[in-house]
Structures are given as C-alpha cells and as structure tokens.
Design a protein around this motif. Structure first.
Motif, short mmCIF file in Angstrom:
data_model
loop_
_atom_site.label_atom_id
_atom_site.label_comp_id
_atom_site.label_asym_id
_atom_site.label_seq_id
_atom_site.Cartn_x
_atom_site.Cartn_y
_atom_site.Cartn_z
N TYR A 189 -0.92 -25.03 9.31
CA TYR A 189 -2.09 -24.84 8.46
C TYR A 189 -3.16 -24.03 9.20
N CYS A 190 -3.49 -24.48 10.41
CA CYS A 190 -4.60 -23.90 11.16
C CYS A 190 -4.23 -22.61 11.86
N ASP A 191 -2.96 -22.46 12.23
CA ASP A 191 -2.51 -21.25 12.92
C ASP A 191 -2.68 -20.01 12.04
N ASN A 192 -2.49 -20.17 10.75
CA ASN A 192 -2.54 -19.04 9.82
C ASN A 192 -3.97 -18.83 9.32
N VAL A 193 -4.73 -17.99 10.01
CA VAL A 193 -6.12 -17.75 9.61
C VAL A 193 -6.21 -16.98 8.30
N ASN A 194 -5.12 -16.38 7.87
CA ASN A 194 -5.13 -15.68 6.58
C ASN A 194 -5.39 -16.64 5.43
N LEU A 195 -5.09 -17.93 5.61
CA LEU A 195 -5.30 -18.92 4.56
C LEU A 195 -6.78 -19.19 4.30
N LEU A 196 -7.66 -18.67 5.16
CA LEU A 196 -9.10 -18.84 4.95
C LEU A 196 -9.64 -17.88 3.91
N LEU A 197 -8.89 -16.84 3.58
CA LEU A 197 -9.35 -15.86 2.59
C LEU A 197 -9.24 -16.43 1.18
N THR A 198 -10.19 -16.07 0.34
CA THR A 198 -10.12 -16.45 -1.07
C THR A 198 -9.12 -15.56 -1.80
N GLU A 199 -8.85 -15.89 -3.04
CA GLU A 199 -7.93 -15.08 -3.84
C GLU A 199 -8.44 -13.65 -3.96
N GLU A 200 -9.74 -13.49 -4.16
CA GLU A 200 -10.31 -12.15 -4.33
C GLU A 200 -10.21 -11.35 -3.04
N GLU A 201 -10.51 -12.00 -1.91
CA GLU A 201 -10.44 -11.31 -0.63
C GLU A 201 -9.00 -10.92 -0.30
N MET A 202 -8.07 -11.82 -0.60
CA MET A 202 -6.67 -11.52 -0.32
C MET A 202 -6.15 -10.43 -1.23
N TYR A 203 -6.58 -10.40 -2.48
CA TYR A 203 -6.15 -9.36 -3.42
C TYR A 203 -6.58 -7.98 -2.91
N SER A 204 -7.81 -7.90 -2.42
CA SER A 204 -8.30 -6.63 -1.89
C SER A 204 -7.49 -6.19 -0.69
N LEU A 205 -7.14 -7.13 0.19
CA LEU A 205 -6.36 -6.79 1.37
C LEU A 205 -4.95 -6.35 0.99
N VAL A 206 -4.34 -7.04 0.05
CA VAL A 206 -2.98 -6.68 -0.38
C VAL A 206 -2.95 -5.30 -1.02
N GLU A 207 -3.96 -4.99 -1.83
CA GLU A 207 -4.02 -3.67 -2.45
C GLU A 207 -4.13 -2.57 -1.40
N THR A 208 -4.89 -2.84 -0.35
CA THR A 208 -4.99 -1.86 0.74
C THR A 208 -3.65 -1.66 1.42
N PHE A 209 -2.93 -2.76 1.65
CA PHE A 209 -1.59 -2.65 2.25
C PHE A 209 -0.66 -1.82 1.37
N LYS A 210 -0.73 -2.04 0.07
CA LYS A 210 0.15 -1.31 -0.85
C LYS A 210 -0.16 0.19 -0.82
N GLN A 211 -1.43 0.52 -0.81
CA GLN A 211 -1.81 1.93 -0.80
C GLN A 211 -1.36 2.62 0.49
N CYS A 212 -1.36 1.87 1.58
CA CYS A 212 -0.94 2.43 2.87
C CYS A 212 0.57 2.30 3.09
N LYS A 213 1.27 1.74 2.08
CA LYS A 213 2.72 1.55 2.15
C LYS A 213 3.12 0.67 3.34
N ILE A 214 2.32 -0.36 3.58
CA ILE A 214 2.64 -1.34 4.61
C ILE A 214 3.64 -2.33 4.00
N ILE A 215 4.75 -2.55 4.68
CA ILE A 215 5.79 -3.44 4.19
C ILE A 215 5.54 -4.84 4.74
N PRO A 216 5.33 -5.83 3.87
CA PRO A 216 5.07 -7.19 4.35
C PRO A 216 6.23 -7.74 5.17
N GLU A 217 5.91 -8.62 6.10
CA GLU A 217 6.89 -9.29 6.95
C GLU A 217 7.66 -8.34 7.86
#
Length: 397
Positions: A189-217
């Motif tokens: 739970y605590c190791d993953n600091v990404n879980l501190l982001l809200t849905e809106e903040e995470m959506y913005s980050l994911v969209e940026t990854f998609k635009q940059c063609k970053i492949i998850p995992e």
C-alpha cells in the motif's frame, strides 16, 4: 488517504473462520471418548447387524451430513487446534484455499474541501501508533511471523504476501531481512506512492504517457526518457530542452538506475512522475495531511534532535540535511550517485548548479519552525516510502 478494499475479502473471511471452527470441532470429536463403552459396543453391533434396507431408509438424513474426516484430515485439524491453543494461531499456508488470494482493488482518494488548510501537529505530543495485531490479508494472529510496515500500522504474513503475488522471492527475502530493523519495510500500500493521486490527477498523467507513447509496465532506456522530457518541455514551455537540461535528464536517469542496469524500472519511473504531479498540484499543507502518524513521529524526533537549544527553531541548512537523511536506504551506493542526485528534478526547477549553490548558502541562516519544517519536508518523507533504492525526487542542494 484512499480506501483500500477487496471484492472477495468478505468471502475469504467467512471461509477462513469456517476452517478455524471446523478445526476446533474436529479436534473435539477426535479427542472425546465415548460416554459409555458398553453402550458404544452395543451401538457398533447394532450398526453391523442392521439390514441394508434400513440404511436406505435413513439415506436422506445421511446425505445431508458431512462425510467423516479421514485420518490425515484429523491430524491436520489436531495440529491447527494445537497451534491455536498454544497462541500461535493458524498458519496461512495450512488453510485450504480453492484459489489464490484475490489482490485488493485500490480506490483512489478524493480531495476534501479543507485539504489545503493547515493541519496542527504539536511538537511536544507524539502520535505513538501501535501496529495491528492480525495480518491485514488473512486477519489471523500469529505470535512470531508477522512483518510490520514502517509507514502504516499494517502487519503481514510472508505466506499471504506470496499468495497475493505482490512480492517475488527476492522481495520477500528483503522484507524478512529489513522489516524488523531500523530501516524497515514498506507494505505494498505505502510503497506505491502513485496511489496518492486522485482519479483526475492520474487521468492527466496517463494521457501524457499515451501522447508520448510510453508503454506501461515496460522499462525505459535513457533515450526514451530524453524523448519524454523533450515532449514535456514543448508542451509546458513550447521549446526544446537545452544542453544543461538534457544533462539533468541523464542525471535523473542515473539516480533511478542505481544498479547501473542501463534501464529504469516502470515502477521507479511511475513513482518519479507521480511525485512530480503531487509537488506541482498540491499545496504543502495538503502534503502534511498525507503523512502517516509513524512518519510524523519520525519527523518530530529528527527535529528535536536538531533543536539543541530547545527554542523550537532550527536553521535552513539543518532542515536540508534532515530532508536528505530520509534517504538513508541509499547508503550502499550513495558515493557513486552523489553527482547524479544533485541534478535530479523537474524541468521547471532546473537551474545552473552554481546559482543553486549560492541560494542554498543564503538559505542556511534562516530560521525554520516545526510547522515550516514539516511542510517543507513532507514531499521528501513521502518520496522515501518506496523500498526501491532508486531516487524518485530531487534532493535539496
């Protein structure tokens, strides 16, 4: 903080409670002698002489009854009951499971209206949180085999974590070696600091990854990180990175690759970007609210050790040293990373090292109160949560 739930957790609780009760009942049945031996012998004789048709007449009642346990099952139940009686509880490995434990479904937090308001944390009053008594996964207590998280109050069986599939063999061994030491271990739970982001903040980050063609995992090499930073610079500042900024990106890469593998893990890249989002969008007061009671106590102890004259003030230089001390886990490779760490940071914070050094010297003499120390240190305390030895944030110079 967010709420963490498991869709099948209630079902698993019932199954585990049933297993414990069954062990108790079977142990009582096996150990209980007949009330009257003669009567028992007569009953055995009657059962032997009874015709087959009488057995068929009672077939409906017998169909509802559970089949008698085998000798092996009785032995297992005896051992489980013995462990419970001796205070050891039921080991998670001994529980019969029809499937692997279901990992929890994470629900991202929602920001409250008072998130940016100051949170009063008294310097002279410790939180002193105590660890939970039962495993957070199976909710079974064992005397010696629970591993605590250094951030929250949860405790875990290594067997339960293995069945959840969150930790590989190497990570499990690292947990066993460090969980009961001063360094400690952060749960999933605590190791993953990404879980501190809200849905809106995470959506913005994911969209940026998609635009940059970053492949998850997937792992990232230095060229991919440079390409990503160039894209971010064009989006935010409408210009390419300078040569100095490219050097800073390579410094970030080196800090996230302390073992010099030639690539950075996905989790380290994700944590770095998540902390950058928190630092950009959250106020310092909001960061303080993310700290756990254990982290506040550790920060309080550190501040009091620096406040030698007990006037409630420390210097800016002492504050920066304290912020660096949260990353003591890097001791094994600190010397080889010193140059790289000094350049880690977001592009908007980039500046020549000489001017940054001049600012830090001017900042050394300022007075820092306990409240200011906690607000300025919160992001670094959070950044030190992951078990990884990679650096996920720029350290103060």
């Amino acid at each position: 903080m967010g709420v963490l739930m498991s869709k099948k957790q209630q079902v698993e609780k019932v199954q585990k409670c049933t297993a414990v009760v069954s062990a108790f009942q079977q142990g009582m049945k096996v150990n209980a002698p007949p009330a009257n031996q003669d009567q028992a012998d007569d009953n055995v004789g009657e059962a032997t002489d009874a015709p087959a048709n009488e057995s068929e007449e009672g077939g409906e009642q017998e169909a509802d009854a559970a089949p008698p346990p085998t000798r092996d099952e009785c032995n297992v139940n005896k051992e489980a009951w013995s462990r419970m009686r001796d205070g050891k509880g039921v080991e998670p490995e001994d529980m019969q499971k029809s499937h692997q434990l279901t990992p929890p479904a994470f629900i991202r937090p929602k920001r409250d209206a008072n998130d940016d308001q100051a949170l009063e944390v008294e310097l002279g009053k410790r939180d002193q949180p105590s660890n939970d008594e039962m495993c957070d996964v199976c909710e079974v207590w064992t005397a010696d085999d629970l591993y605590p998280c250094r951030i929250c109050t949860r405790v875990f069986h290594d067997g339960c974590l293995r069945e959840l599939g969150y930790l590989r063999a190497e990570a499990l061994q690292e947990m066993r070696d460090s969980a009961h030491t001063i360094t400690g271990w952060s749960c999933y739970y605590c190791d993953n600091v990404n879980l501190l982001l809200t849905e809106e903040e995470m959506y913005s980050l994911v969209e940026t990854f998609k635009q940059c063609k970053i492949i998850p995992e997937s792992c990232l090499v230095s060229d991919e990180l440079l390409q990503y930073r160039h894209f971010m610079s064009k989006q935010q500042f409408e210009k390419d990175l300078t040569d100095e900024q490219e050097e800073e990106v390579l410094g970030q890469f080196a800090a996230m690759d302390p073992d010099k593998k030639g690539h950075i893990e996905w989790s380290d890249f994700l944590y770095f970007e998540s902390l950058a989002v928190l630092r950009k969008l959250r106020a310092e007061n909001s960061m303080v609210r993310l700290l756990s009671p254990k982290e506040r106590d550790q920060a309080r102890t550190l501040f009091l050790s620096l406040d030698l004259d007990k006037d409630g003030l420390i210097t800016g230089g002492e504050s920066r040293q304290a912020q660096q001390s949260w990353f003591h886990k890097l001791n094994k490779d600190t010397q080889s990373c010193n140059v790289s760490i000094s350049h880690v940071g977001a592009m908007c914070e980039s500046s020549p090292a000489s001017s940054a050094s001049e600012r830090s010297k001017a900042d050394d003499s300022r007075s820092v109160t306990w409240a200011d120390f906690l607000k300025e240190s919160a992001i670094y305390i959070i950044a030190a949560r992951p078990n990884s030895s990679a650096m996920h944030i720029r350290l103060p110079l």
